[in-house]
Scaffold this motif. Structure first.
Motif, PDB file in Angstrom:
ATOM      1  N   ARG A 127       0.829  -1.212   0.000  1.00  0.00           N
ATOM      2  CA  ARG A 127       0.000   0.000   0.000  1.00  0.00           C
ATOM      3  C   ARG A 127       0.864   1.262   0.000  1.00  0.00           C
ATOM      4  O   ARG A 127       0.705   2.152  -0.845  1.00  0.00           O
ATOM      5  N   TYR A 128       1.784   1.332   0.960  1.00  0.00           N
ATOM      6  CA  TYR A 128       2.522   2.576   1.146  1.00  0.00           C
ATOM      7  C   TYR A 128       3.736   2.704   0.232  1.00  0.00           C
ATOM      8  O   TYR A 128       4.194   3.825  -0.033  1.00  0.00           O
ATOM      9  N   LEU A 129       4.243   1.592  -0.276  1.00  0.00           N
ATOM     10  CA  LEU A 129       5.330   1.676  -1.248  1.00  0.00           C
ATOM     11  C   LEU A 129       4.821   2.290  -2.553  1.00  0.00           C
ATOM     12  O   LEU A 129       5.516   3.109  -3.173  1.00  0.00           O
ATOM     13  N   ALA A 130       3.622   1.920  -2.959  1.00  0.00           N
ATOM     14  CA  ALA A 130       3.038   2.508  -4.176  1.00  0.00           C
ATOM     15  C   ALA A 130       2.855   4.007  -4.015  1.00  0.00           C
ATOM     16  O   ALA A 130       3.119   4.792  -4.943  1.00  0.00           O
ATOM     17  N   ILE A 131       2.425   4.424  -2.833  1.00  0.00           N
ATOM     18  CA  ILE A 131       2.256   5.856  -2.562  1.00  0.00           C
ATOM     19  C   ILE A 131       3.611   6.553  -2.546  1.00  0.00           C
ATOM     20  O   ILE A 131       3.781   7.643  -3.102  1.00  0.00           O
ATOM     21  N   GLY A 132       4.585   5.914  -1.903  1.00  0.00           N
ATOM     22  CA  GLY A 132       5.908   6.512  -1.790  1.00  0.00           C
ATOM     23  C   GLY A 132       6.604   6.668  -3.125  1.00  0.00           C
ATOM     24  O   GLY A 132       7.285   7.671  -3.375  1.00  0.00           O
ATOM     25  N   MET A 133       6.450   5.697  -4.003  1.00  0.00           N
ATOM     26  CA  MET A 133       7.105   5.758  -5.303  1.00  0.00           C
ATOM     27  C   MET A 133       6.412   6.737  -6.261  1.00  0.00           C
ATOM     28  O   MET A 133       6.992   7.145  -7.273  1.00  0.00           O
ATOM     29  N   ALA A 134       5.188   7.120  -5.945  1.00  0.00           N
ATOM     30  CA  ALA A 134       4.460   8.109  -6.752  1.00  0.00           C
ATOM     31  C   ALA A 134       4.408   9.426  -5.998  1.00  0.00           C
ATOM     32  O   ALA A 134       3.351   9.952  -5.676  1.00  0.00           O
TER      33      ALA A 134
END
Length: 512
Positions: A307-314
């Motif tokens: 969840r948060y890796l996708a947010i962090g990478m975007a």
């Protein structure tokens, strides 16, 4: 059921309306309705504060003219200019939280019929919260049951929007259906038809709301929140893209079923942000956590990392902002907000204020590192560039400039901002892997801590500072009993409190 009022007292109506909801129009309609049907009407209003920190309060008092006769002459009544506590007959609100505020202000009592819409216009305090700051609507209904005589509610704004009108018309219909005023339905409609624009749309909205409330009175409906937590769409069997189909097959072959929908959403999010290659990099990072997670833990760690890796990478950079401002979906949203038709022209004025870090973050890594540390360049920026900019993003030149910048995705991977974000992400993932060998729940909380990093400018700096403090505390004390509970508490506290110093003080207290 019609309500009978004392002949010696006026009918007292309070209306709480958010800007743009037509509170003035509705007040005018109620006033004209009363005057056309033998009533003396007086209204006042106190404007609310801009930017959704408060609604405008309209107050109306109605008095039968037949009760104002003395010796054959009309006597001017002395009426109140503001609602008195516990002394309002009808309370209307164009938004759910404003209904709650009316109770908080003391307007509502066991003589009050409440008529309000359940739609939400989020307040500044709800929006500025780093986490989920949306107030709990259920508590409003607990208060209406306790304090009001009767409550009539529904998404009246949705009814108005469906009919191409604004909520004043549907709220007027709800008022008519409540029978709290001694007037007929036809009297209400005559008022709408007596003038103004959009008469047909207003009448349609009125009629639908009228019938909705009549049905509600006959069979009361439970409250269903209009704002629900987002849910990930199920991963499809296939798409029209062969390359994406390969990714789907890879996810289904290597990612546990419990996490597949989240990972699929992350892949789509990153394809939209950058490209498929970038999304595949995300998928490979998730696979590393599948190897150290387990089914008996329901792959909770992998779920949160995904969840948060996708947010962090975007992350939000200048390219992302420019891209968002030139998307067709954004134009469609603006048109819906202002009620414009497709063949109409809408000019959009955007407010831009890129900070020094955003500008240097757009530069190549080596150059950006050099300039961001230079006091000389910072002073030059402060002197010449550190100012608000107002840009008509729908203008030809401005749109082309933003569109070009939004298309620089290939450049993004060479920028200082991307370099820094990838360093932060990789260090964060390493800390999670380190923690999971000691305390699984602590690793999950470290994954959750990335919630604090969002936005840009001061918002980003505050969030990153809290994120760094919490991660350091967690790793330094990962062998301490109940460390996972402490970290969870700190994250919740940091999400609710803007001040970085307050988070630091809490961490210091827990250390002691």
């Amino acid at each position: 059921m019609k309500i009978t009022y004392k002949s010696t007292e006026p009918i007292k109506i309070a209306l709480l309306a958010v800007g743009g909801d037509g509170g003035g129009v509705l007040t005018g309609w109620i006033t004209k309705l009363a005057e056309d049907n033998g009533y003396w009407a007086q209204y006042t209003y106190i404007a609310g504060v801009a930017q959704r920190t408060g609604a405008t309060v309209y107050y109306i008092e109605l008095f039968p003219l037949k009760n104002l006769q003395k010796n054959g002459k009309l006597v001017t009544p002395v009426l109140s200019q503001m609602p008195a506590p516990q002394d309002v007959d009808i309370l209307m609100a164009t938004e759910l939280m404003e209904a709650g505020r009316s109770i908080q202000r003391g307007f509502v009592s066991k003589k009050t019929t409440m008529i309000f819409s359940t739609n939400r216009n989020l307040a500044i305090r709800e929006k500025e919260n780093a986490g989920d700051g949306i107030a709990d609507g259920e508590k409003i209904f607990e208060m209406t049951d306790k304090y009001a005589k009767k409550s009539l509610f529904g998404n009246l704004k949705l009814i108005a929007t469906k009919n191409g009108s604004i909520i004043s018309s549907s709220l007027f219909g709800a008022l008519a259906a409540s029978e709290t005023l001694p007037f007929k339905k036809e009297d209400y409609i005559k008022v709408i038809e007596s003038g103004g624009k959009g008469i047909k749309q207003s009448v349609n909205s009125f009629n639908e709301a009228y019938q909705y409330v009549k049905d509600f009175i006959a069979q009361p409906k439970p409250y269903n929140a209009d704002l629900q937590p987002a849910k990930f769409k199920e991963i499809p069997e296939a798409t029209s893209s062969l390359k994406l189909n390969e990714v789907i097959a890879d996810i289904k072959a290597t990612i546990p079923l419990e996490v597949q929908d989240t990972v699929w959403y992350g892949v789509n999010h990153l394809v939209d942000f950058q490209n498929l290659k970038y999304a595949k990099n995300y998928l490979e990072k998730i696979k590393d956590f599948v190897k150290i997670d387990s089914a008996d833990k329901e792959y909770k760690l992998t779920q949160q990392v995904a969840r948060y890796l996708a947010i962090g990478m975007a992350y939000d950079d200048l390219i992302f902002v420019a891209d968002e401002k030139t998307r067709k979906s954004r134009q469609k949203e603006v048109y819906q907000q202002v009620g414009a038709k497709e063949d109409e022209i809408v000019n959009t004025l955007d407010y831009l204020h890129p900070g020094f870090e955003e500008v240097t973050g757009f530069m190549p890594v080596k150059l950006g590192k050099k300039i961001v540390k230079s006091e000389k360049w910072r002073k030059r920026y402060d002197k010449y560039l550190d100012k608000d900019r107002r840009m008509h993003s729908t203008g030809f030149f401005n749109f082309i400039m933003l569109y070009f910048m939004g298309g620089l995705r290939g450049w993004r991977l060479k920028t200082l901002r991307h370099h820094e974000e990838m360093e932060n992400i990789n260090s964060w993932l390493d800390r999670i892997k380190q923690a999971v060998t000691v305390n699984y729940n602590l690793a999950v909380e470290l994954a959750n801590s990335y919630r604090l990093k969002k936005g840009y400018g001061d918002t980003y700096e505050r969030g990153h500072s809290k994120f760094a403090m919490i991660n350091k505390y967690a790793i330094d004390n990962m062998n301490t009993p109940n460390i996972d509970e402490n970290v969870s508490h700190i994250i919740s506290y940091a999400l609710q409190n803007h001040n970085t110093a307050e988070t630091k003080n809490l961490i210091d207290e827990l250390k002691a």
